[in-house]
Enzyme design. Structure first.
Site, PDB file in Angstrom:
ATOM      1  N   CYS A 288       0.823  -1.202   0.000  1.00 40.74           N
ATOM      2  CA  CYS A 288       0.000   0.000   0.000  1.00 40.74           C
ATOM      3  C   CYS A 288       0.859   1.256   0.000  1.00 40.74           C
ATOM      4  O   CYS A 288       0.485   2.279  -0.563  1.00 40.74           O
ATOM      5  CB  CYS A 288      -0.923  -0.002   1.217  1.00 40.74           C
ATOM      6  SG  CYS A 288      -2.212  -1.265   1.159  1.00 40.74           S
ATOM      7  N   CYS A 437      11.748  13.165 -16.611  1.00 39.53           N
ATOM      8  CA  CYS A 437      10.940  14.014 -17.500  1.00 39.53           C
ATOM      9  C   CYS A 437      11.614  15.386 -17.566  1.00 39.53           C
ATOM     10  O   CYS A 437      12.841  15.471 -17.544  1.00 39.53           O
ATOM     11  CB  CYS A 437       9.498  14.098 -16.995  1.00 39.53           C
ATOM     12  SG  CYS A 437       9.344  14.759 -15.319  1.00 39.53           S
TER      13      CYS A 437
END
Length: 479
Positions: A288, A437
Site C-alpha cells: 500500500c 521528464c
C-alpha cells in the site's frame, strides 16, 4: 465462446487500466493464451517460464477455482467470467470455554443492552465475548477498525502485535490513532483509544516484531488470531503458526480500491497456503505504501474481519471458512468465491511436510534485491551509477517526442507517460530503472505506474532533465 476476464487492480497497468477484457476461446487455457498474446506484460505475472500458471495467482471460472475443475483444460461457455485472484494481504464456536463464563456487571448489561436483545447473542453470548481472547497482528489500517469494533462489542482481551510508531501518513486510514499521537508507539496510542471506548477491556501489547522464534509463544495464549499484516513473510508466518496451534486465522488484505477477506481454519477448511501455495517474488506485488490505498477501504475490510471474529466467538451464522470475499470499492461490488482444502498443502494437507516454523523472509525471497532509500535519485548520483553499471541501469524518458528532440540524456529510452501502461511488457521487471521528464513531476507518476505494476527497483531523477543539463551536461539545451 466470448469470455470476460476480470482484471484485478495490481494488473490493470498491463491492460491499459481496463478492469475487464473480452476474449474468445473454448477452454480456460485458450482464453489465457489470448490474454497474454494481447497483453504481453501480464506473462511474467501469470505464468512461469515453462508456461504453467504461477502458484501465487489463482483463476476462478465464475465462482469455482479451476484447480477444482480441469485446470486450464476446463471448457468455457458463452458469457462465462474468468477472474484472476492474485495474492495482495462456522457452525460451531471457535472458542471452547472450559471454565465458567464471566458474569456481567449491571453497567455492562446496560452498555451491551443492544446486543442482549439479539437472540443470537443474549446474555450467554455476551459472556462469551467477555471471556474471549483475540490477537490482532498490526495496529494499522486493518487493525484500527477491527480493534475498535471488537473493543466496543465487549471482547474481554485484545492482544496487539506492533512495534511501529504513529506517522503522519498513517492518519489517512488508521483511525485508532490521532494527530496528538504522532511519534508515539502505536501500541500506546491504540491502548489509550480502545480503553477509552471500553474501560472494561484488557489490552495486552506485544511491542515486538513477530518472528519464527516468538510467534508460537505469543499466539498460543489467544483463541482467535486476526491477520492485519501488510507483508508476505508475516502473512505466511501467521498462517503456519495458526495451523500448528489449531487457531482460526481471520484474514484480510487491501490494495488501492480492492480488498479480500476470509477465515482460514485448517481444522474445518483450507488455510492460506491452500489458496496461495507460494508467495510472489519480492517487488512483484506492491505494498500500500507503494501502490496506495483508499483510506476508507481498510475500514470496510477490517469491519468484516471484526464481524467474522465475533461470529466465531458466538458460534453464530456461517463463517467465511471455505469462502473468499472480494470487494471492489469503485464498483461497490462484492463477490464470493469457494475455497477448498488442498490435499497437497505442505502444512494442512494429507501428508504435511512443514512441522515447525521456518525462515519466512528466506521463503519469500526477502533480501535478494537491493533496497532503495527513497524514490528519487539526484543527478550526480545517477551519473556515478551509470558510469559504474552501464546498460544494467535502464533510463526511461517519459516526456513527449517533441521534448525528446529538444534534449535528452544519451542512452535513454523514450516511452511517453501516456503510453507507459500499454508498453510495460517491453521492460524487464528485474532491471534497475530510473525515470525522468522535464522537471521531475511526470517521472514520479511514471514511477507510481511502474511500482503499481510490480516493478520493484524504480526511482525518479530529481529535477528531471533540466537538473541533468544544469549540473551534469552544461552544454545540453534547456527549455
Amino acid at each position: 465462446m466470448s469470455v470476460t476476464v476480470s482484471i484485478p487492480t495490481p494488473l490493470r497497468g498491463f491492460t491499459g487500466g481496463r478492469d475487464a477484457v473480452e476474449l474468445t476461446g473454448t477452454t480456460v487455457g485458450e482464453v489465457i493464451d489470448g490474454l497474454l498474446a494481447t497483453h504481453g506484460g501480464l506473462k511474467r505475472h501469470l505464468v512461469q517460464d515453462d508456461g504453467r500458471l504461477r502458484n501465487f495467482v489463482n483463476l476462478y471460472l465464475n465462482d469455482t477455482d479451476i484447480r477444482q475443475l480441469d485446470s486450464t483444460d476446463t471448457p468455457v461457455q458463452e458469457g462465462d467470467v474468468l477472474t484472476i485472484v492474485p495474492s495482495i494481504a462456522g457452525g460451531r464456536p471457535a472458542v471452547e470455554t472450559k471454565e465458567e463464563l464471566p458474569k456481567l456487571s449491571h453497567a455492562e448489561v446496560l452498555r451491551y443492552s443492544r446486543h442482549l436483545l439479539l437472540p443470537e447473542v443474549g446474555v450467554e453470548g455476551q459472556r462469551k465475548l467477555k471471556a474471549a481472547r483475540v490477537l490482532t497482528i498490526g495496529a494499522g489500517g486493518l487493525g484500527s477498525p477491527l480493534t475498535l469494533y471488537l473493543a466496543a462489542a465487549g471482547v474481554g482481551t485484545i492482544g496487539i502485535v506492533d512495534f511501529d510508531v504513529v506517522d503522519l501518513t498513517n492518519l489517512q486510514r488508521q483511525i485508532v490513532h490521532g494527530t496528538s499521537s504522532l511519534g508515539r508507539p502505536k501500541l500506546e496510542s491504540a491502548k489509550a483509544r480502545l480503553t477509552d471506548i471500553n474501560p472494561n477491556l484488557n489490552v495486552e501489547g506485544h511491542e515486538v516484531r513477530l518472528t519464527s522464534e516468538n510467534a508460537l509463544d505469543i499466539l498460543r495464549e489467544y483463541d482467535i488470531v486476526v491477520d492485519g499484516t501488510d507483508n508476505f513473510p508475516t502473512r505466511y508466518l501467521v498462517n503456519d503458526a495458526c495451523v500448528l496451534l489449531g487457531k482460526p486465522n481471520v484474514y484480510g488484505s487491501i490494495f488501492r480500491f480492492e480488498g479480500q477477506a476470509s477465515v482460514f481454519y485448517a481444522e474445518e477448511g483450507p488455510c492460506y497456503r491452500c489458496l496461495y501455495s507460494e508467495p510472489p517474488p519480492p517487488g512483484l506485488v506492491p505494498s500500500c505504501a507503494e501502490g496506495g490505498v483508499l483510506g476508507v477501504l481498510p475500514g470496510i475490510i477490517g469491519s468484516i474481519q471484526a464481524l467474522e471474529t465475533i461470529k466465531l466467538i458466538l458460534g453464530a451464522g456461517d463463517s467465511l471458512v471455505g469462502r473468499l470475499v472480494l470487494f471492489d470499492a469503485l464498483k461497490l461490488r462484492f463477490r464470493e468465491l469457494k475455497l477448498r482444502k488442498d490435499p497437497s498443502c505442505p502444512i494442512c494437507g494429507d501428508n504435511p511436510t512443514i512441522h515447525e516454523l521456518i525462515d519466512y523472509e528466506a521463503f519469500c525471497g526477502i533480501g535478494a534485491a537491493p533496497a532503495y532509500q527513497g524514490p528519487e535519485v539526484v543527478a550526480e548520483q545517477l551519473k556515478q551509477e551509470r558510469d559504474e553499471k552501464g546498460d544494467e541501469l535502464v533510463l526511461i524518458d517519459v516526456r513527449e517526442p517533441h521534448e525528446w528532440e529538444i534534449a535528452h540524456i544519451e542512452g535513454a529510452r523514450l516511452i511517453p507517460l501516456g503510453q507507459l501502461p500499454d508498453r510495460l511488457g517491453e521492460l524487464d521487471g528485474h532491471s534497475e530503472i530510473v525515470t525522468y521528464c522535464h522537471k521531475g513531476v511526470r517521472s514520479m507518476k511514471a514511477l507510481e505506474i511502474l511500482r503499481g505494476a510490480g516493478f520493484g527497483k524504480v526511482r525518479s531523477l530529481a529535477g528531471g532533465v533540466d537538473a541533468w543539463a544544469s549540473r551534469i551536461e552544461p552544454g545540453m539545451a534547456r527549455y
